[in-house]
Design a protein around this motif. Structure first.
Motif, PDB file in Angstrom:
ATOM      1  N   THR A 228       0.835  -1.192   0.000  1.00 19.94           N
ATOM      2  CA  THR A 228       0.000   0.000   0.000  1.00 19.94           C
ATOM      3  C   THR A 228       0.876   1.250   0.000  1.00 19.94           C
ATOM      4  O   THR A 228       2.030   1.223   0.453  1.00 19.94           O
ATOM      5  CB  THR A 228      -0.905   0.028   1.240  1.00 19.94           C
ATOM      6  N   GLU A 229       0.314   2.337  -0.497  1.00 18.46           N
ATOM      7  CA  GLU A 229       1.061   3.599  -0.517  1.00 18.46           C
ATOM      8  C   GLU A 229       1.429   4.035   0.895  1.00 18.46           C
ATOM      9  O   GLU A 229       2.510   4.582   1.124  1.00 18.46           O
ATOM     10  CB  GLU A 229       0.225   4.682  -1.208  1.00 18.46           C
ATOM     11  N   ALA A 230       0.534   3.783   1.840  1.00 18.16           N
ATOM     12  CA  ALA A 230       0.796   4.173   3.232  1.00 18.16           C
ATOM     13  C   ALA A 230       1.994   3.410   3.800  1.00 18.16           C
ATOM     14  O   ALA A 230       2.850   3.995   4.486  1.00 18.16           O
ATOM     15  CB  ALA A 230      -0.441   3.913   4.082  1.00 18.16           C
ATOM     16  N   ALA A 231       2.065   2.104   3.511  1.00 12.62           N
ATOM     17  CA  ALA A 231       3.190   1.298   4.009  1.00 12.62           C
ATOM     18  C   ALA A 231       4.500   1.731   3.359  1.00 12.62           C
ATOM     19  O   ALA A 231       5.541   1.839   4.025  1.00 12.62           O
ATOM     20  CB  ALA A 231       2.925  -0.176   3.738  1.00 12.62           C
ATOM     21  N   LEU A 232       4.461   1.988   2.059  1.00 13.06           N
ATOM     22  CA  LEU A 232       5.671   2.432   1.349  1.00 13.06           C
ATOM     23  C   LEU A 232       6.122   3.805   1.837  1.00 13.06           C
ATOM     24  O   LEU A 232       7.328   4.074   1.933  1.00 13.06           O
ATOM     25  CB  LEU A 232       5.418   2.456  -0.159  1.00 13.06           C
ATOM     26  N   ALA A 233       5.161   4.661   2.159  1.00 13.92           N
ATOM     27  CA  ALA A 233       5.509   5.995   2.660  1.00 13.92           C
ATOM     28  C   ALA A 233       6.231   5.888   3.998  1.00 13.92           C
ATOM     29  O   ALA A 233       7.207   6.625   4.254  1.00 13.92           O
ATOM     30  CB  ALA A 233       4.251   6.844   2.804  1.00 13.92           C
ATOM     31  N   ASN A 300       1.100   1.272   9.634  1.00 20.32           N
ATOM     32  CA  ASN A 300       0.651   0.767   8.329  1.00 20.32           C
ATOM     33  C   ASN A 300       1.569  -0.347   7.840  1.00 20.32           C
ATOM     34  O   ASN A 300       1.116  -1.341   7.271  1.00 20.32           O
ATOM     35  CB  ASN A 300       0.621   1.906   7.307  1.00 20.32           C
ATOM     36  N   LEU A 301       2.855  -0.171   8.070  1.00 20.37           N
ATOM     37  CA  LEU A 301       3.840  -1.172   7.665  1.00 20.37           C
ATOM     38  C   LEU A 301       3.639  -2.475   8.429  1.00 20.37           C
ATOM     39  O   LEU A 301       3.728  -3.575   7.866  1.00 20.37           O
ATOM     40  CB  LEU A 301       5.249  -0.614   7.932  1.00 20.37           C
ATOM     41  N   ASP A 302       3.311  -2.345   9.703  1.00 24.97           N
ATOM     42  CA  ASP A 302       3.057  -3.521  10.536  1.00 24.97           C
ATOM     43  C   ASP A 302       1.797  -4.250  10.086  1.00 24.97           C
ATOM     44  O   ASP A 302       1.780  -5.483   9.955  1.00 24.97           O
ATOM     45  CB  ASP A 302       2.933  -3.088  11.996  1.00 24.97           C
ATOM     46  N   ASN A 303       0.736  -3.494   9.838  1.00 20.21           N
ATOM     47  CA  ASN A 303      -0.522  -4.109   9.390  1.00 20.21           C
ATOM     48  C   ASN A 303      -0.344  -4.836   8.063  1.00 20.21           C
ATOM     49  O   ASN A 303      -0.888  -5.921   7.849  1.00 20.21           O
ATOM     50  CB  ASN A 303      -1.607  -3.039   9.260  1.00 20.21           C
ATOM     51  N   GLU A 304       0.428  -4.223   7.155  1.00 19.83           N
ATOM     52  CA  GLU A 304       0.692  -4.846   5.857  1.00 19.83           C
ATOM     53  C   GLU A 304       1.475  -6.147   6.031  1.00 19.83           C
ATOM     54  O   GLU A 304       1.180  -7.167   5.395  1.00 19.83           O
ATOM     55  CB  GLU A 304       1.491  -3.871   4.988  1.00 19.83           C
ATOM     56  N   SER A 305       2.472  -6.117   6.918  1.00 17.81           N
ATOM     57  CA  SER A 305       3.296  -7.311   7.167  1.00 17.81           C
ATOM     58  C   SER A 305       2.463  -8.428   7.769  1.00 17.81           C
ATOM     59  O   SER A 305       2.630  -9.604   7.428  1.00 17.81           O
ATOM     60  CB  SER A 305       4.457  -6.967   8.110  1.00 17.81           C
ATOM     61  N   PHE A 306       1.549  -8.056   8.661  1.00 15.25           N
ATOM     62  CA  PHE A 306       0.688  -9.063   9.280  1.00 15.25           C
ATOM     63  C   PHE A 306      -0.237  -9.699   8.250  1.00 15.25           C
ATOM     64  O   PHE A 306      -0.444 -10.917   8.252  1.00 15.25           O
ATOM     65  CB  PHE A 306      -0.136  -8.428  10.406  1.00 15.25           C
ATOM     66  N   ASP A 307      -0.812  -8.884   7.364  1.00 16.59           N
ATOM     67  CA  ASP A 307      -1.695  -9.428   6.321  1.00 16.59           C
ATOM     68  C   ASP A 307      -0.948 -10.460   5.480  1.00 16.59           C
ATOM     69  O   ASP A 307      -1.504 -11.504   5.126  1.00 16.59           O
ATOM     70  CB  ASP A 307      -2.203  -8.301   5.420  1.00 16.59           C
ATOM     71  N   ARG A 308       0.300 -10.157   5.138  1.00 17.51           N
ATOM     72  CA  ARG A 308       1.100 -11.088   4.333  1.00 17.51           C
ATOM     73  C   ARG A 308       1.521 -12.299   5.151  1.00 17.51           C
ATOM     74  O   ARG A 308       1.541 -13.421   4.654  1.00 17.51           O
ATOM     75  CB  ARG A 308       2.337 -10.368   3.789  1.00 17.51           C
ATOM     76  N   GLY A 309       1.886 -12.067   6.417  1.00  9.74           N
ATOM     77  CA  GLY A 309       2.230 -13.165   7.317  1.00  9.74           C
ATOM     78  C   GLY A 309       3.628 -13.704   7.144  1.00  9.74           C
ATOM     79  O   GLY A 309       4.280 -14.108   8.107  1.00  9.74           O
ATOM     80  N   VAL A 319       7.884 -12.914  -3.191  1.00 13.88           N
ATOM     81  CA  VAL A 319       6.964 -11.866  -2.754  1.00 13.88           C
ATOM     82  C   VAL A 319       7.311 -11.596  -1.293  1.00 13.88           C
ATOM     83  O   VAL A 319       6.986 -12.395  -0.417  1.00 13.88           O
ATOM     84  CB  VAL A 319       5.489 -12.297  -2.892  1.00 13.88           C
ATOM     85  N   PRO A 320       7.998 -10.487  -0.998  1.00 12.76           N
ATOM     86  CA  PRO A 320       8.519 -10.273   0.363  1.00 12.76           C
ATOM     87  C   PRO A 320       7.447  -9.836   1.345  1.00 12.76           C
ATOM     88  O   PRO A 320       6.430  -9.243   0.970  1.00 12.76           O
ATOM     89  CB  PRO A 320       9.555  -9.163   0.152  1.00 12.76           C
ATOM     90  N   MET A 321       7.684 -10.109   2.630  1.00 14.10           N
ATOM     91  CA  MET A 321       6.781  -9.656   3.682  1.00 14.10           C
ATOM     92  C   MET A 321       6.969  -8.166   3.940  1.00 14.10           C
ATOM     93  O   MET A 321       6.024  -7.459   4.290  1.00 14.10           O
ATOM     94  CB  MET A 321       7.025 -10.446   4.971  1.00 14.10           C
ATOM     95  N   LEU A 322       8.193  -7.689   3.767  1.00 12.99           N
ATOM     96  CA  LEU A 322       8.533  -6.292   4.001  1.00 12.99           C
ATOM     97  C   LEU A 322       9.066  -5.669   2.719  1.00 12.99           C
ATOM     98  O   LEU A 322       9.658  -6.365   1.884  1.00 12.99           O
ATOM     99  CB  LEU A 322       9.594  -6.183   5.097  1.00 12.99           C
ATOM    100  N   PRO A 323       8.900  -4.355   2.538  1.00  6.98           N
ATOM    101  CA  PRO A 323       9.486  -3.701   1.357  1.00  6.98           C
ATOM    102  C   PRO A 323      10.985  -3.944   1.281  1.00  6.98           C
ATOM    103  O   PRO A 323      11.668  -4.075   2.307  1.00  6.98           O
ATOM    104  CB  PRO A 323       9.180  -2.216   1.605  1.00  6.98           C
ATOM    105  N   GLU A 324      11.514  -3.989   0.073  1.00  7.38           N
ATOM    106  CA  GLU A 324      12.922  -4.337  -0.125  1.00  7.38           C
ATOM    107  C   GLU A 324      13.880  -3.341   0.514  1.00  7.38           C
ATOM    108  O   GLU A 324      15.020  -3.691   0.832  1.00  7.38           O
ATOM    109  CB  GLU A 324      13.217  -4.497  -1.615  1.00  7.38           C
ATOM    110  N   THR A 325      13.454  -2.096   0.699  1.00  4.46           N
ATOM    111  CA  THR A 325      14.323  -1.126   1.377  1.00  4.46           C
ATOM    112  C   THR A 325      14.641  -1.580   2.799  1.00  4.46           C
ATOM    113  O   THR A 325      15.682  -1.230   3.354  1.00  4.46           O
ATOM    114  CB  THR A 325      13.655   0.260   1.432  1.00  4.46           C
ATOM    115  N   ILE A 326      13.737  -2.384   3.377  1.00  5.12           N
ATOM    116  CA  ILE A 326      13.973  -2.943   4.717  1.00  5.12           C
ATOM    117  C   ILE A 326      14.589  -4.332   4.623  1.00  5.12           C
ATOM    118  O   ILE A 326      15.626  -4.606   5.224  1.00  5.12           O
ATOM    119  CB  ILE A 326      12.651  -3.006   5.517  1.00  5.12           C
ATOM    120  N   SER A 327      13.934  -5.219   3.855  1.00  6.40           N
ATOM    121  CA  SER A 327      14.353  -6.627   3.833  1.00  6.40           C
ATOM    122  C   SER A 327      15.730  -6.817   3.193  1.00  6.40           C
ATOM    123  O   SER A 327      16.512  -7.670   3.630  1.00  6.40           O
ATOM    124  CB  SER A 327      13.315  -7.480   3.101  1.00  6.40           C
TER     125      SER A 327
END
Length: 715
Positions: A228-233, A300-309, A319-327
């Protein structure tokens, strides 16, 4: 009894049929079949077709209901149950009830009215838990499949093989062509007389194009793949390196020769290890990327990560759980760069027993990024050139190997099952096409890291349990007595025995695997034992880990790619700050969701791998291969090829030299006249007869030379 509405019906029809009211008067007395109604109403042949249409209309209009045995009864809303449809690829299905309890069964006829995943209202028909669909409360909104355009008629064959319906397409997108993989929005549900309808909303790509099958699987299994844009932001606001303020109240372990050891193509490194001898054994430090420092609970980043699991791994793509800037960046333990971590420091005795442990947030620096292949080369040869290249960490590598051998002693003492079975690896060429399918076998470097992670996870579970924290255990239940008995019968048939009575322990299965070592059918025996096991789950209730023979176990070592590990890191920090959170009911819900996302990822990965194997084997039709019988059923034999690690099936109708009888106790097909036997684990030579990409099926037939039915060594 005459029909009181006969005159009304006679005005409408040349050959009038009984009115709805008249039909209901008979059925209200007692449920009736169509044939019984024919007799009771004295219908002549000319009336029967019209009468059948009227019965269907009365079911449609909810005046009557009809079960799978064709018994009509008055429609009623009383005692209805709600649940979710679970379809079986064979055509029938089940209803998982919202209120819990045993699933209800839907016949193949009833399944014509619903899709897998629909929320429905049903009526229980019998004590055998048969049910009928009363109403579709919430139908699936979109499906993915292959578009067919034939003389102006358009339909989609759904990719999910649990869904037998074709979707009639009433609206196409510009650019739609025959044989494309598309996403369809469902406009109307199927009925007994007609297909569901839908419109194409997205074109994924052309069938057989590179990457289309992965995109299809991602959508089919509803895996979130676009952040989501919110998680990426939020991730964009994070620093690109460790700041001075981040180091506050952390232990500096940058001087320790910590190393990461991963696969050749790994890009995210979330664990580093360091070992050295102590007075009574070993000191081991497992440093794990501190993802929880950057991903705040409830963000938002946490909620997105939880949805992916979890991250989802496909051949050639992740398909990463976290954006590549983190992972791959901020939280990846890249070499020669300071990183934040959570350290687990353990004392281990000379027999591999965990004596003590402590946790602390730290700042670390990876002194080398090593691969399993490199480390294994260094372990196998003291003269390896890599020892000179990585001279700064060689001592740590040797100490880790010494510790590994110690931990193996503890592993054997506990009686851990060794499922070190051969797995396949798909190799691609520069154009993304499959080049080969080869064996991927673990070496001592893989096992070294595995043992370090296992004992760190065990220490974590003990630490959090001791402090009564709110976290998820990684549980692996004991196998059911039914599955144990089936496995015991098979093992007996191949000359092995499973000890331990009706509830064998892990050590009993471990003994079987040791006794199978070196046999031609070793991999099959491992597969059968593995299939006996239940699936591991995440839950806040500690039931132990049967497979690893641990009384308490959790996941701590991979917070970049597994959300349960992130929860565990937060729990550790709460304890260290003196603010523990007691176990909560909410954690039960979190565990159920994360167990689901793990199964979802496994199913999607398996789907894609099977499709790719089928695509590869299409060019092998007509060729001969050696294989091992990996499964036996009444309808045929499953064969795993030895050269390319692909499984297919020989239909019983293609065993033409005899009439074969299935013996489920001994897992074999036996010829009635010749006495010829095809048994699980036997070597066999086969020819590739056909490949069906849509069904992901490969069909074999016995090669001429296999008619000799060679027997293999069993000692």
């Amino acid at each position: 009894m005459s029909d009181p509405h006969y005159d009304r019906e006679a005005e409408k029809y040349e050959s009038p049929i009984p009115s709805r009211e008249h039909i209901l008067s008979f059925i209200q007395q007692k449920p009736r079949t169509k044939k019984q109604l024919f007799d009771l109403l004295s219908l002549i042949d000319e009336q029967k077709k019209g009468f059948e249409r009227r019965l269907r209309a009365m079911v449609r209009d909810k005046q009557l209901s009809c079960n799978k045995n064709g018994l009509y009864r008055p429609y009623s809303n009383r005692g209805l149950l709600t649940g979710t449809v679970i379809a079986n690829p064979k055509g029938f299905g089940f209803v998982s009830l919202d209120k819990g309890g045993k699933d209800l069964r839907l016949s193949s006829q009833q399944m014509k009215l619903v899709f897998h995943g629909d929320k429905i209202k049903v009526r229980l028909l019998s004590r055998n838990l048969d049910a009928e669909v009363v109403e579709v409360l919430e139908s699936v909104k979109t499906l993915v499949g292959r578009l067919h355009i034939e003389k102006g008629y358009c339909y989609v064959v759904v990719d999910d093989k649990r869904i037998k319906h074709n979707i009639q397409i009433t609206e196409l997108l510009d650019g739609c062509e025959d044989n494309q993989v598309v996403i369809v929005e469902i406009l109307s549900s199927p009925t007994l007389e007609s297909d569901a309808t839908g419109k194409v909303t997205t074109i994924i790509g052309n069938y057989l194009d590179e990457g289309v099958e992965v995109d299809s699987a991602i959508y089919r299994h509803q895996i979130p793949s676009i952040f989501t844009e919110a998680a990426l932001a939020e991730s964009a606001k994070l620093p690109t390196k460790v700041l001075a303020t981040d180091k506050k109240d952390r232990v500096d372990i940058t001087n320790l020769e910590l190393v990461t050891i991963d696969g050749d193509d790994s890009r995210d490194f979330d664990d580093a290890v360091y070992a050295k001898p102590s007075n009574n054994g070993w000191k081991l430090i497992v440093a794990i990327a501190d993802v929880s420092h950057y991903v705040n609970e409830g963000s938002n980043l946490d909620n997105e990560s939880f949805d992916r699991g979890n991250s989802v791994y496909f051949p050639h793509r992740v398909v990463p759980m976290l954006p590549e800037t983190i992972s791959n960046g901020l939280c990846s333990l890249n070499p020669k760069i300071e990183r934040l971590c959570m350290a687990c420091e353990m004392s281990i005795d000379s027999l591999g027993e965990l004596l003590d442990y402590k946790f602390y947030p730290a700042v670390m620096l990876s002194h080398a990024r090593l691969t399993y292949t490199q480390v294994n080369d260094m372990l196998e040869s003291k003269k390896s050139p890599l020892r000179k290249k990585f001279s700064n960490v060689v001592a740590n590598i040797d100490f880790l190997y010494g510790l590994y051998k110690t931990l193996r002693i503890s592993r054997q003492k506990r009686g851990v099952m060794d499922f070190d079975r051969i797995e396949s690896q798909i190799l691609f060429d520069g154009k993304g096409k499959i080049e080969n399918i080869v064996a991927r076998k673990r070496n001592d470097a893989h096992k070294l890291i595995e043992e370090c992670m296992l004992i760190a996870n065990q220490a974590t579970a003990k630490f959090l349990q001791k402090n009564n924290e709110d976290f998820l255990y990684r549980n692996h239940p004991k196998p059911t007595s039914e599955k144990v008995e089936v496995t015991r019968q098979f093992l007996s048939a191949v000359g092995l025995s499973l000890e331990g009575g009706i509830e064998p322990e892990s050590k009993d299965f471990a003994k079987v695997l040791r006794n199978a070592k070196g046999r031609d059918d070793e991999n099959i025996i491992k597969t059968v034992v593995l299939r006996t096991m239940k699936q591991a789950t995440y839950t806040p209730i500690n039931d132990g880990h049967f497979g690893l023979a641990f009384e308490d176990y959790t996941h701590f070592t991979s917070p970049i790619r597994r959300y349960p590990d992130l929860l565990v890191h937060r729990a550790i920090k709460r304890v260290l700050k003196g603010k523990p959170r007691p176990p909560s009911k909410k954690m039960i819900e979190l565990g159920a969701h994360l167990s689901m996302t793990e199964r979802r990822a496994d199913d999607a990965s398996r789907d894609v791998e099977q499709w790719l194997k089928c695509e590869y084997m299409r060019e092998k039709v007509g060729e001969n291969f050696h294989g091992v019988i990996s499964g036996v059923a009444g309808f045929g034999l499953f064969v795993e090829l030895s050269e390319v690690f692909v499984e297919g099936m020989i239909s019983i109708r293609d065993l033409k030299d005899d009439y074969f009888i299935f013996d489920d106790v001994h897992h074999q097909l036996k010829g009635q006249n010749s006495g010829k036997i095809y048994r699980l684990g036997d070597m066999i030579k086969v020819k590739v007869a056909s490949v069906n990409l849509d069904d992901r099926k490969i069909d074999f037939i016995p090669s001429v030379s296999s008619q000799k039915n060679p027997r293999k060594k069993r000692n």
